[in-house]
Design a protein around this motif. Structure first.
Motif, PDB file in Angstrom:
ATOM      1  N   VAL A  84       0.866  -1.180   0.000  1.00 37.85           N
ATOM      2  CA  VAL A  84       0.000   0.000   0.000  1.00 37.85           C
ATOM      3  C   VAL A  84       0.904   1.231   0.000  1.00 37.85           C
ATOM      4  CG1 VAL A  84      -1.758   1.302   1.268  1.00 37.85           C
ATOM      5  CG2 VAL A  84      -1.787  -1.200   1.320  1.00 37.85           C
ATOM      6  N   ILE A  85       0.621   2.166  -0.905  1.00 35.35           N
ATOM      7  CA  ILE A  85       1.392   3.403  -0.932  1.00 35.35           C
ATOM      8  C   ILE A  85       0.459   4.605  -0.943  1.00 35.35           C
ATOM      9  CG2 ILE A  85       3.396   2.373  -2.080  1.00 35.35           C
ATOM     10  CD1 ILE A  85       2.400   3.849  -4.670  1.00 35.35           C
ATOM     11  N   GLN A  86       0.982   5.717  -0.500  1.00 30.42           N
ATOM     12  CA  GLN A  86       0.291   6.999  -0.575  1.00 30.42           C
ATOM     13  C   GLN A  86       0.449   7.517  -2.005  1.00 30.42           C
ATOM     14  OE1 GLN A  86      -1.061   8.280   2.389  1.00 30.42           O
ATOM     15  NE2 GLN A  86      -2.020   9.881   1.192  1.00 30.42           N
ATOM     16  N   ILE A  87      -0.616   8.039  -2.589  1.00 25.97           N
ATOM     17  CA  ILE A  87      -0.580   8.509  -3.981  1.00 25.97           C
ATOM     18  C   ILE A  87       0.478   9.590  -4.186  1.00 25.97           C
ATOM     19  CG2 ILE A  87      -1.904   9.791  -5.721  1.00 25.97           C
ATOM     20  CD1 ILE A  87      -2.634   6.883  -5.556  1.00 25.97           C
ATOM     21  N   ASP A  88       0.618  10.490  -3.235  1.00 26.13           N
ATOM     22  CA  ASP A  88       1.581  11.589  -3.390  1.00 26.13           C
ATOM     23  C   ASP A  88       3.016  11.169  -3.075  1.00 26.13           C
ATOM     24  OD1 ASP A  88       1.676  11.441  -0.611  1.00 26.13           O
ATOM     25  OD2 ASP A  88       0.727  13.391  -0.290  1.00 26.13           O
ATOM     26  N   GLY A  89       3.227   9.898  -2.772  1.00 29.40           N
ATOM     27  CA  GLY A  89       4.567   9.413  -2.490  1.00 29.40           C
ATOM     28  C   GLY A  89       4.997   9.583  -1.049  1.00 29.40           C
ATOM     29  N   GLY A  90       4.169  10.200  -0.242  1.00 22.09           N
ATOM     30  CA  GLY A  90       4.502  10.419   1.158  1.00 22.09           C
ATOM     31  C   GLY A  90       4.381   9.150   1.980  1.00 22.09           C
ATOM     32  N   LYS A  91       4.787   9.271   3.228  1.00 16.25           N
ATOM     33  CA  LYS A  91       4.700   8.157   4.166  1.00 16.25           C
ATOM     34  C   LYS A  91       3.242   7.982   4.608  1.00 16.25           C
ATOM     35  CE  LYS A  91       6.748   6.476   8.404  1.00 16.25           C
ATOM     36  NZ  LYS A  91       7.537   6.793   9.579  1.00 16.25           N
ATOM     37  N   LEU A  92       2.826   6.744   4.787  1.00 16.62           N
ATOM     38  CA  LEU A  92       1.465   6.465   5.250  1.00 16.62           C
ATOM     39  C   LEU A  92       1.326   6.957   6.692  1.00 16.62           C
ATOM     40  CD1 LEU A  92       1.086   2.854   3.838  1.00 16.62           C
ATOM     41  CD2 LEU A  92      -0.117   4.875   3.031  1.00 16.62           C
ATOM     42  N   SER A  93       0.412   7.894   6.907  1.00 12.54           N
ATOM     43  CA  SER A  93       0.201   8.452   8.245  1.00 12.54           C
ATOM     44  C   SER A  93      -0.844   7.632   8.995  1.00 12.54           C
ATOM     45  CB  SER A  93      -0.275   9.898   8.143  1.00 12.54           C
ATOM     46  OG  SER A  93      -1.596   9.933   7.608  1.00 12.54           O
ATOM     47  N   TRP A  94      -0.891   7.835  10.304  1.00  8.30           N
ATOM     48  CA  TRP A  94      -1.913   7.168  11.112  1.00  8.30           C
ATOM     49  C   TRP A  94      -3.303   7.537  10.616  1.00  8.30           C
ATOM     50  CZ3 TRP A  94      -1.601   3.054  13.884  1.00  8.30           C
ATOM     51  CH2 TRP A  94      -0.407   2.714  14.520  1.00  8.30           C
ATOM     52  N   GLY A  95      -3.509   8.808  10.295  1.00 11.97           N
ATOM     53  CA  GLY A  95      -4.819   9.244   9.816  1.00 11.97           C
ATOM     54  C   GLY A  95      -5.221   8.539   8.533  1.00 11.97           C
ATOM     55  N   THR A  96      -4.280   8.448   7.605  1.00 12.59           N
ATOM     56  CA  THR A  96      -4.543   7.764   6.341  1.00 12.59           C
ATOM     57  C   THR A  96      -4.852   6.295   6.573  1.00 12.59           C
ATOM     58  OG1 THR A  96      -3.129   9.280   5.109  1.00 12.59           O
ATOM     59  CG2 THR A  96      -3.528   7.131   4.110  1.00 12.59           C
ATOM     60  N   ILE A  97      -4.037   5.641   7.384  1.00 11.85           N
ATOM     61  CA  ILE A  97      -4.224   4.207   7.650  1.00 11.85           C
ATOM     62  C   ILE A  97      -5.551   3.959   8.347  1.00 11.85           C
ATOM     63  CG2 ILE A  97      -3.354   2.210   8.932  1.00 11.85           C
ATOM     64  CD1 ILE A  97      -1.719   2.963   6.452  1.00 11.85           C
ATOM     65  N   LEU A  98      -5.844   4.745   9.384  1.00 11.64           N
ATOM     66  CA  LEU A  98      -7.110   4.550  10.100  1.00 11.64           C
ATOM     67  C   LEU A  98      -8.296   4.780   9.182  1.00 11.64           C
ATOM     68  CD1 LEU A  98      -6.284   6.125  13.558  1.00 11.64           C
ATOM     69  CD2 LEU A  98      -6.605   3.703  13.019  1.00 11.64           C
ATOM     70  N   PHE A  99      -8.203   5.806   8.351  1.00  7.51           N
ATOM     71  CA  PHE A  99      -9.303   6.084   7.443  1.00  7.51           C
ATOM     72  C   PHE A  99      -9.444   4.966   6.417  1.00  7.51           C
ATOM     73  CE2 PHE A  99     -11.743   8.430   4.280  1.00  7.51           C
ATOM     74  CZ  PHE A  99     -12.695   8.997   5.095  1.00  7.51           C
ATOM     75  N   ARG A 100      -8.336   4.520   5.842  1.00 11.88           N
ATOM     76  CA  ARG A 100      -8.378   3.471   4.816  1.00 11.88           C
ATOM     77  C   ARG A 100      -8.829   2.135   5.386  1.00 11.88           C
ATOM     78  NH1 ARG A 100      -5.531  -0.738   2.388  1.00 11.88           N
ATOM     79  NH2 ARG A 100      -5.553  -0.640   0.118  1.00 11.88           N
ATOM     80  N   GLU A 101      -8.206   1.736   6.476  1.00 17.55           N
ATOM     81  CA  GLU A 101      -8.445   0.397   7.005  1.00 17.55           C
ATOM     82  C   GLU A 101      -9.670   0.302   7.898  1.00 17.55           C
ATOM     83  OE1 GLU A 101      -6.911  -2.033   5.731  1.00 17.55           O
ATOM     84  OE2 GLU A 101      -5.250  -0.972   4.816  1.00 17.55           O
ATOM     85  N   TRP A 102     -10.005   1.357   8.590  1.00 15.55           N
ATOM     86  CA  TRP A 102     -11.123   1.277   9.516  1.00 15.55           C
ATOM     87  C   TRP A 102     -12.394   1.763   8.849  1.00 15.55           C
ATOM     88  CZ3 TRP A 102      -9.873   0.144  14.859  1.00 15.55           C
ATOM     89  CH2 TRP A 102     -11.002  -0.017  15.659  1.00 15.55           C
ATOM     90  N   ILE A 103     -12.421   3.025   8.460  1.00  9.89           N
ATOM     91  CA  ILE A 103     -13.630   3.613   7.871  1.00  9.89           C
ATOM     92  C   ILE A 103     -13.922   3.004   6.503  1.00  9.89           C
ATOM     93  CG2 ILE A 103     -14.791   5.755   7.221  1.00  9.89           C
ATOM     94  CD1 ILE A 103     -14.002   5.676  10.212  1.00  9.89           C
ATOM     95  N   GLY A 104     -12.905   2.962   5.639  1.00 10.97           N
ATOM     96  CA  GLY A 104     -13.105   2.447   4.284  1.00 10.97           C
ATOM     97  C   GLY A 104     -13.560   1.005   4.259  1.00 10.97           C
ATOM     98  N   ARG A 105     -12.941   0.158   5.074  1.00 16.92           N
ATOM     99  CA  ARG A 105     -13.340  -1.255   5.114  1.00 16.92           C
ATOM    100  C   ARG A 105     -14.712  -1.429   5.763  1.00 16.92           C
ATOM    101  NH1 ARG A 105      -9.575  -4.573   3.100  1.00 16.92           N
ATOM    102  NH2 ARG A 105      -7.423  -3.873   3.220  1.00 16.92           N
TER     103      ARG A 105
END
Length: 141
Positions: A84-105
């Protein structure tokens, strides 16, 4: 950033996800269920808010959140060479991960798994949870 990577398609992601489900089921079978049996807690309660349902949901979400945050991939993705990568090339943040894995799923799971099929038809092979979190899944180099 994704131009440098080969995007992971539906079937590769499907097999990785299936393997992750098997791993989570094994974790539940080895750790969660024996504890509940030892405490004489029923495993047959079909309520979403039963103790066993909450414990297994926590196993599911913690597995995906912690593996993706710290390793950028789950065990299933490791086996199939996905990350899994961030589109902008940045590091995966806690906010991104929580949103992707918790809310999105959660959203994908409550609509009978149909949003996962978006990966098969989206031109950039993204799932609903990827669209929400500005992430994508790629083949490792």
């Amino acid at each position: 950033m994704t131009e440098e990577y080969r995007l992971a398609g539906f079937w590769m992601r499907f097999w990785a996800y299936l393997l992750d489900w098997l791993i989570i089921g094994s974790i539940n079978g080895i750790l969660i269920y024996p504890v509940f049996r030892a405490l004489d807690v029923s495993l047959n309660n079909s309520s979403y808010f039963s103790a066993v349902a909450i414990a297994t949901a926590l196993t599911f979400y913690l597995y995906f959140v912690l593996m993706t945050k710290y390793l950028g991939q789950t065990l299933g993705k490791m086996v199939f060479g996905l990350r899994v990568i961030q589109i902008d090339g940045g590091k995966l943040s806690w906010g991104t991960i929580l949103f992707r894995e918790w809310i999105g799923r959660f959203i994908s799971g409550t609509v009978m798994m149909l949003p996962y099929l978006v990966v098969a038809f989206h031109p950039k092979k993204k799932g609903i949870h990827d669209l929400f979190a500005d992430t994508t899944v790629v083949h490792e180099r």
